[in-house]
Write a protein that holds these residues in place. Structure first.
Motif, PDB file in Angstrom:
ATOM      1  N   LEU A 271      18.391-109.852   0.303  1.00  0.00           N
ATOM      2  CA  LEU A 271      20.274-109.537   0.969  1.00  0.00           C
ATOM      3  C   LEU A 271      19.421-107.776   1.011  1.00  0.00           C
ATOM      4  CD1 LEU A 271      23.021-111.664  -0.351  1.00  0.00           C
ATOM      5  CD2 LEU A 271      20.693-111.940   1.681  1.00  0.00           C
ATOM      6  N   GLY A 272      19.400-106.917  -0.795  1.00  0.00           N
ATOM      7  CA  GLY A 272      19.632-106.101  -1.117  1.00  0.00           C
ATOM      8  C   GLY A 272      20.579-105.158   0.180  1.00  0.00           C
ATOM      9  N   ASP A 273      20.416-104.230   0.430  1.00  0.00           N
ATOM     10  CA  ASP A 273      21.698-103.502   1.444  1.00  0.00           C
ATOM     11  C   ASP A 273      21.697-103.498   2.745  1.00  0.00           C
ATOM     12  OD1 ASP A 273      19.845-102.260   2.045  1.00  0.00           O
ATOM     13  OD2 ASP A 273      19.878-100.270   1.793  1.00  0.00           O
ATOM     14  N   ARG A 274      21.114-104.314   3.820  1.00  0.00           N
ATOM     15  CA  ARG A 274      21.210-104.771   4.438  1.00  0.00           C
ATOM     16  C   ARG A 274      22.626-105.638   4.717  1.00  0.00           C
ATOM     17  NH1 ARG A 274      16.335-108.168   4.288  1.00  0.00           N
ATOM     18  NH2 ARG A 274      17.941-109.538   4.633  1.00  0.00           N
ATOM     19  N   GLU A 275      23.103-105.364   5.986  1.00  0.00           N
ATOM     20  CA  GLU A 275      25.157-105.250   6.155  1.00  0.00           C
ATOM     21  C   GLU A 275      24.391-106.629   7.031  1.00  0.00           C
ATOM     22  OE1 GLU A 275      27.997-102.866   7.433  1.00  0.00           O
ATOM     23  OE2 GLU A 275      26.689-101.847   6.501  1.00  0.00           O
ATOM     24  N   GLU A 276      23.601-106.185   7.836  1.00  0.00           N
ATOM     25  CA  GLU A 276      23.554-108.373   8.596  1.00  0.00           C
ATOM     26  C   GLU A 276      23.633-109.063   7.741  1.00  0.00           C
ATOM     27  OE1 GLU A 276      21.647-105.188   8.911  1.00  0.00           O
ATOM     28  OE2 GLU A 276      22.202-104.320  10.683  1.00  0.00           O
ATOM     29  N   ALA A 277      22.841-109.123   6.536  1.00  0.00           N
ATOM     30  CA  ALA A 277      22.093-110.251   5.731  1.00  0.00           C
ATOM     31  C   ALA A 277      23.271-110.638   4.699  1.00  0.00           C
ATOM     32  CB  ALA A 277      20.770-110.077   5.230  1.00  0.00           C
ATOM     33  N   TRP A 278      24.138-109.994   4.402  1.00  0.00           N
ATOM     34  CA  TRP A 278      25.726-109.958   3.535  1.00  0.00           C
ATOM     35  C   TRP A 278      26.292-110.521   4.892  1.00  0.00           C
ATOM     36  CZ3 TRP A 278      25.783-110.052  -1.805  1.00  0.00           C
ATOM     37  CH2 TRP A 278      25.031-109.434  -2.604  1.00  0.00           C
ATOM     38  N   ALA A 279      26.735-110.325   5.813  1.00  0.00           N
ATOM     39  CA  ALA A 279      27.315-110.731   6.619  1.00  0.00           C
ATOM     40  C   ALA A 279      26.959-112.000   6.760  1.00  0.00           C
ATOM     41  CB  ALA A 279      27.727-110.102   8.171  1.00  0.00           C
ATOM     42  N   VAL A 280      25.971-112.772   6.535  1.00  0.00           N
ATOM     43  CA  VAL A 280      25.407-113.809   7.037  1.00  0.00           C
ATOM     44  C   VAL A 280      26.104-114.818   5.811  1.00  0.00           C
ATOM     45  CG1 VAL A 280      23.629-115.247   7.478  1.00  0.00           C
ATOM     46  CG2 VAL A 280      23.822-113.753   8.958  1.00  0.00           C
ATOM     47  N   LEU A 281      25.553-113.990   4.975  1.00  0.00           N
ATOM     48  CA  LEU A 281      25.642-115.054   3.447  1.00  0.00           C
ATOM     49  C   LEU A 281      27.426-114.841   3.597  1.00  0.00           C
ATOM     50  CD1 LEU A 281      24.838-115.417   1.008  1.00  0.00           C
ATOM     51  CD2 LEU A 281      25.758-113.851   0.013  1.00  0.00           C
ATOM     52  N   ALA A 282      28.317-113.939   3.842  1.00  0.00           N
ATOM     53  CA  ALA A 282      29.546-114.541   3.182  1.00  0.00           C
ATOM     54  C   ALA A 282      30.608-115.268   4.181  1.00  0.00           C
ATOM     55  CB  ALA A 282      30.419-113.327   3.940  1.00  0.00           C
ATOM     56  N   ARG A 283      29.513-115.440   5.774  1.00  0.00           N
ATOM     57  CA  ARG A 283      30.051-117.047   6.740  1.00  0.00           C
ATOM     58  C   ARG A 283      29.735-118.209   6.207  1.00  0.00           C
ATOM     59  NH1 ARG A 283      27.826-113.210  10.667  1.00  0.00           N
ATOM     60  NH2 ARG A 283      25.951-114.344  11.120  1.00  0.00           N
ATOM     61  N   ARG A 284      28.465-117.849   5.602  1.00  0.00           N
ATOM     62  CA  ARG A 284      28.003-119.273   5.694  1.00  0.00           C
ATOM     63  C   ARG A 284      28.730-120.100   4.066  1.00  0.00           C
ATOM     64  NH1 ARG A 284      26.345-121.488   9.794  1.00  0.00           N
ATOM     65  NH2 ARG A 284      25.299-120.574  10.976  1.00  0.00           N
ATOM     66  N   LEU A 285      29.067-119.386   3.101  1.00  0.00           N
ATOM     67  CA  LEU A 285      29.670-119.626   1.685  1.00  0.00           C
ATOM     68  C   LEU A 285      30.267-120.342   1.639  1.00  0.00           C
ATOM     69  CD1 LEU A 285      28.720-118.118  -0.845  1.00  0.00           C
ATOM     70  CD2 LEU A 285      30.951-116.191  -0.904  1.00  0.00           C
ATOM     71  N   ASP A 286      31.171-120.468   2.002  1.00  0.00           N
ATOM     72  CA  ASP A 286      32.334-121.552   2.128  1.00  0.00           C
ATOM     73  C   ASP A 286      32.150-123.032   2.458  1.00  0.00           C
ATOM     74  OD1 ASP A 286      34.039-119.915   0.889  1.00  0.00           O
ATOM     75  OD2 ASP A 286      35.047-119.604   1.858  1.00  0.00           O
ATOM     76  N   THR A 287      31.235-122.595   3.581  1.00  0.00           N
ATOM     77  CA  THR A 287      30.688-124.346   3.849  1.00  0.00           C
ATOM     78  C   THR A 287      28.978-125.262   3.792  1.00  0.00           C
ATOM     79  OG1 THR A 287      29.719-123.241   5.589  1.00  0.00           O
ATOM     80  CG2 THR A 287      32.139-124.010   6.057  1.00  0.00           C
ATOM     81  N   TYR A 288      28.262-123.574   3.505  1.00  0.00           N
ATOM     82  CA  TYR A 288      26.997-124.335   2.383  1.00  0.00           C
ATOM     83  C   TYR A 288      27.102-125.261   1.950  1.00  0.00           C
ATOM     84  CZ  TYR A 288      22.198-123.463   2.149  1.00  0.00           C
ATOM     85  OH  TYR A 288      20.624-124.504   1.773  1.00  0.00           O
ATOM     86  N   ASP A 289      25.768-126.734   1.787  1.00  0.00           N
ATOM     87  CA  ASP A 289      26.047-127.419   1.019  1.00  0.00           C
ATOM     88  C   ASP A 289      25.004-127.446   0.012  1.00  0.00           C
ATOM     89  OD1 ASP A 289      24.891-128.275   2.699  1.00  0.00           O
ATOM     90  OD2 ASP A 289      25.478-130.413   2.832  1.00  0.00           O
ATOM     91  N   GLY A 290      24.050-126.921   0.217  1.00  0.00           N
ATOM     92  CA  GLY A 290      23.035-126.198  -0.603  1.00  0.00           C
ATOM     93  C   GLY A 290      23.471-125.739  -1.879  1.00  0.00           C
TER      94      GLY A 290
END
Length: 74
Positions: free
Chosen positions: A28-47
């Motif tokens: 993820l580093g400091d890439r805002e786009e990657a953090w945004a993907v993480l935030a969107r998936r955080l509550d629904t990801y089941d892995g």
């Protein structure tokens, strides 16, 4: 579910942080786009948390990994 970790296992928070920190820096580093993907998936990801971090970073680097068996990516 990940948000319950500190509540259910407070003694393991530091271990989890130590284990995830290198993955977060690498994928993820400091890439805002990657953090945004993480935030969107955080509550629904089941892995696992490491899988989610890797996938969030990969999506924003232009490589989309093949979808795992997790329902969040079907």
């Amino acid at each position: 579910m990940l948000s319950l970790g500190p509540v259910l296992f407070p003694a393991r928070v530091r271990d989890a942080e130590d284990a995830l920190r290198p993955l977060v820096r690498e994928h993820l580093g400091d890439r805002e786009e990657a953090w945004a993907v993480l935030a969107r998936r955080l509550d629904t990801y089941d892995g696992t948390a490491p899988e989610l971090i890797r996938r969030a970073g990969a999506r924003r680097r232009g490589r989309v990994e093949p979808p795992p068996h997790h329902s969040a990516f079907r």
